[in-house]
Motif scaffolding. Structure first.
Motif, PDB file in Angstrom:
ATOM      1  N   GLY A 150      -2.639 -25.309  -2.836  1.00 36.14           N
ATOM      2  CA  GLY A 150      -0.847 -24.956  -3.092  1.00 36.14           C
ATOM      3  C   GLY A 150      -0.061 -26.027  -3.085  1.00 36.14           C
ATOM      4  N   GLY A 151      -0.448 -27.492  -3.375  1.00 39.47           N
ATOM      5  CA  GLY A 151       0.626 -28.334  -2.735  1.00 39.47           C
ATOM      6  C   GLY A 151       1.010 -28.945  -4.130  1.00 39.47           C
ATOM      7  N   GLY A 152       0.739 -29.478  -4.681  1.00 38.19           N
ATOM      8  CA  GLY A 152       0.102 -29.254  -6.294  1.00 38.19           C
ATOM      9  C   GLY A 152       2.129 -29.104  -6.784  1.00 38.19           C
ATOM     10  N   ILE A 153       1.757 -30.292  -7.847  1.00 36.65           N
ATOM     11  CA  ILE A 153       3.109 -30.564  -9.221  1.00 36.65           C
ATOM     12  C   ILE A 153       3.114 -29.120  -9.579  1.00 36.65           C
ATOM     13  CG2 ILE A 153       2.181 -31.339 -10.762  1.00 36.65           C
ATOM     14  CD1 ILE A 153       4.111 -33.132 -11.346  1.00 36.65           C
ATOM     15  N   HIS A 155       2.940 -26.029  -8.724  1.00 41.06           N
ATOM     16  CA  HIS A 155       3.719 -24.750  -7.938  1.00 41.06           C
ATOM     17  C   HIS A 155       4.704 -25.468  -7.627  1.00 41.06           C
ATOM     18  CE1 HIS A 155      -0.950 -23.797  -6.847  1.00 41.06           C
ATOM     19  NE2 HIS A 155      -0.061 -23.252  -5.990  1.00 41.06           N
ATOM     20  N   GLN A 156       5.104 -27.012  -6.894  1.00 43.93           N
ATOM     21  CA  GLN A 156       6.642 -26.988  -6.885  1.00 43.93           C
ATOM     22  C   GLN A 156       7.511 -26.748  -8.048  1.00 43.93           C
ATOM     23  OE1 GLN A 156       6.279 -31.352  -6.226  1.00 43.93           O
ATOM     24  NE2 GLN A 156       4.833 -31.493  -4.757  1.00 43.93           N
ATOM     25  N   LEU A 157       6.342 -27.060  -9.644  1.00 45.34           N
ATOM     26  CA  LEU A 157       7.713 -26.880 -10.474  1.00 45.34           C
ATOM     27  C   LEU A 157       7.922 -25.535 -10.602  1.00 45.34           C
ATOM     28  CD1 LEU A 157       8.742 -28.389 -13.249  1.00 45.34           C
ATOM     29  CD2 LEU A 157       6.433 -27.416 -13.950  1.00 45.34           C
ATOM     30  N   TRP A 158       6.798 -24.468 -10.157  1.00 50.79           N
ATOM     31  CA  TRP A 158       7.244 -22.818 -10.660  1.00 50.79           C
ATOM     32  C   TRP A 158       8.696 -22.158  -9.519  1.00 50.79           C
ATOM     33  CZ3 TRP A 158       1.746 -20.950 -12.940  1.00 50.79           C
ATOM     34  CH2 TRP A 158       2.008 -21.246 -14.073  1.00 50.79           C
ATOM     35  N   ARG A 159       8.570 -23.104  -8.209  1.00 48.72           N
ATOM     36  CA  ARG A 159       9.434 -23.285  -7.497  1.00 48.72           C
ATOM     37  C   ARG A 159      11.077 -22.836  -8.461  1.00 48.72           C
ATOM     38  NH1 ARG A 159       6.550 -26.439  -3.730  1.00 48.72           N
ATOM     39  NH2 ARG A 159       5.178 -25.504  -2.612  1.00 48.72           N
ATOM     40  N   ASP A 160      11.194 -24.274  -8.939  1.00 48.18           N
ATOM     41  CA  ASP A 160      12.552 -23.518  -9.249  1.00 48.18           C
ATOM     42  C   ASP A 160      12.202 -23.208 -10.952  1.00 48.18           C
ATOM     43  OD1 ASP A 160      13.874 -24.884  -7.202  1.00 48.18           O
ATOM     44  OD2 ASP A 160      12.627 -26.833  -8.073  1.00 48.18           O
ATOM     45  N   HIS A 161      11.622 -23.185 -11.439  1.00 45.90           N
ATOM     46  CA  HIS A 161      11.246 -22.995 -13.242  1.00 45.90           C
ATOM     47  C   HIS A 161      10.044 -21.955 -13.415  1.00 45.90           C
ATOM     48  CE1 HIS A 161      12.702 -26.909 -12.866  1.00 45.90           C
ATOM     49  NE2 HIS A 161      12.749 -27.616 -13.675  1.00 45.90           N
ATOM     50  N   SER A 162      10.263 -20.710 -14.866  1.00 48.09           N
ATOM     51  CA  SER A 162       9.463 -20.127 -14.865  1.00 48.09           C
ATOM     52  C   SER A 162       8.912 -20.605 -16.666  1.00 48.09           C
ATOM     53  CB  SER A 162      10.569 -18.581 -14.925  1.00 48.09           C
ATOM     54  OG  SER A 162      10.509 -18.201 -13.344  1.00 48.09           O
ATOM     55  N   VAL A 163       8.452 -19.449 -17.156  1.00 50.29           N
ATOM     56  CA  VAL A 163       7.902 -19.659 -18.163  1.00 50.29           C
ATOM     57  C   VAL A 163       7.913 -18.327 -18.901  1.00 50.29           C
ATOM     58  CG1 VAL A 163       5.808 -20.574 -19.665  1.00 50.29           C
ATOM     59  CG2 VAL A 163       6.515 -22.398 -18.544  1.00 50.29           C
ATOM     60  N   TYR A 164       8.541 -18.213 -19.426  1.00 50.35           N
ATOM     61  CA  TYR A 164       9.044 -16.805 -20.298  1.00 50.35           C
ATOM     62  C   TYR A 164       7.098 -16.876 -21.552  1.00 50.35           C
ATOM     63  CZ  TYR A 164      12.191 -15.436 -17.159  1.00 50.35           C
ATOM     64  OH  TYR A 164      12.834 -15.355 -16.210  1.00 50.35           O
ATOM     65  N   VAL A 165       6.717 -15.507 -21.786  1.00 45.53           N
ATOM     66  CA  VAL A 165       5.841 -16.049 -22.593  1.00 45.53           C
ATOM     67  C   VAL A 165       5.807 -13.887 -23.102  1.00 45.53           C
ATOM     68  CG1 VAL A 165       3.267 -16.037 -23.263  1.00 45.53           C
ATOM     69  CG2 VAL A 165       3.539 -17.442 -21.928  1.00 45.53           C
ATOM     70  N   ILE A 166       6.469 -14.537 -24.866  1.00 45.60           N
ATOM     71  CA  ILE A 166       6.153 -13.488 -26.035  1.00 45.60           C
ATOM     72  C   ILE A 166       4.880 -14.142 -26.729  1.00 45.60           C
ATOM     73  CG2 ILE A 166       7.359 -12.165 -27.573  1.00 45.60           C
ATOM     74  CD1 ILE A 166      10.214 -12.690 -26.095  1.00 45.60           C
ATOM     75  N   PRO A 167       3.837 -13.374 -26.572  1.00 46.66           N
ATOM     76  CA  PRO A 167       2.930 -13.668 -27.551  1.00 46.66           C
ATOM     77  C   PRO A 167       3.058 -13.470 -29.051  1.00 46.66           C
ATOM     78  CG  PRO A 167       2.166 -12.648 -25.694  1.00 46.66           C
ATOM     79  CD  PRO A 167       3.908 -12.133 -25.968  1.00 46.66           C
TER      80      PRO A 167
END
Length: 306
Positions: A150-153, A155-167
């Motif tokens: 759980g120490g990869g990039i 994991h770090q990115l998703w602490r401060d960012h989200s991706v929203y998906v509308i298929p």
């Protein structure tokens, strides 16, 4: 009595497991085999559907995949419920909105990107691209869980960012295609949202029916008749007014009235034609110097990451 209830409960869970294998277990298995995402069979197993020779997903299959993601990854997958705002589509649909990111971090503390597909329902490839991106992100997340604890990039990115998906944005048109495939075994090329315009009767196929959702937003709405049309029978009919259609109103509601949507800084609308990256100012009939484009794209990236 308790024993009977126990066995009923056990049977139902086993049946559900047999019908919907755990996505996370399959991804982790591929990771441990040291396969790349494209080398694994995950695309064939989870992105391919039952529709057409290219095996596109039907609308029901798209929804089932999103439910599987939510069930398998509760710590990084959540749902944005738009039904509480009302305004369903003609067929009574609300957009499926998936949030990928650390669910313990409030959305207003993050910056986000929105990915969506099927503004034009006859472009199921755009749905596959969005789901492919979703699954590949889950694969990289699981890879970091196994290899980096759980120490990869990501994991770090998703602490401060989200991706929203509308298929699927054009839920009604895509449902029409899905139902037609189930009944007749043929793909129906419905582009618009299948909403009848009472002011004019269009002769021809179902291709004539409805509004082009991609032309129904308010930015430069109806600026001319080159990139959109005021004719209800045209394939690029923009509608009577901006946001006249429930689906585009739901996108607007998500972006403006939810804390999740208010965090979106970049939106990418996937289509299935042209191999182009179209920018918001592409409606203008003029060229832009390459240095201006570089600065524009850099500003987008800076806004997302800063």
């Amino acid at each position: 009595m308790l024993n009977i209830l126990f066995y009923i409960f056990l049977f139902l869970n086993l049946a559900a497991s047999a019908q919907h294998p755990k996505l996370r277990a399959e991804i982790r298995k591929a990771v441990k085999q040291e396969l790349s995402f494209d080398e694994s069979a995950l695309y064939n197993s989870y992105i391919e559907g039952s529709m057409g020779s290219a095996r596109y997903k039907t609308l029901d299959e798209v929804v089932s995949f999103i439910e599987m993601v939510l069930e398998s990854y509760p710590e990084i997958a959540g749902r944005v419920d738009l039904s509480k705002f009302g305004n369903p589509t003609v067929k009574g649909k609300f957009l499926t909105v998936l949030r990928l990111g650390n669910q313990n971090v409030p959305p207003h503390d993050q910056k986000a990107i929105l990915l969506d597909g099927a503004h034009h329902s006859r472009e199921p490839t755009s749905v596959q691209m969005v789901l492919y991106t979703t699954l590949s992100l889950l694969y990289e997340y699981e890879k970091e869980e196994v290899l980096s604890k759980g120490g990869g990039i990501l994991h770090q990115l998703w602490r401060d960012h989200s991706v929203y998906v509308i298929p699927v944005v054009n839920m009604d048109g895509y449902q029409e295609i899905s139902e037609h495939w189930k009944e007749h075994g043929r793909l129906e090329m419905v582009r618009k949202n299948f909403k009848n315009d009472a002011t004019k009767v269009c002769r021809g196929s179902n291709e004539d029916v409805g509004v082009d959702l991609n032309r129904n937003y308010d930015f430069a709405f109806g600026i001319d008749d080159l990139g959109s049309s005021g004719d209800p029978c045209a394939e690029d009919f923009r509608g009577r007014s901006a946001f006249s259609e429930p689906a585009t109103k739901q996108v607007k509601t998500f972006l403006e009235e939810t804390t999740e949507g208010q965090s979106v800084k970049i939106a990418l609308n996937f289509h299935a034609y042209g191999n182009l990256l179209v920018h918001p100012f592409s409606y203008l009939n003029q060229s832009f110097a390459s240095e201006h484009m570089v600065k524009y794209r850099a500003s987008l990236l800076q806004g997302m990451l800063s």
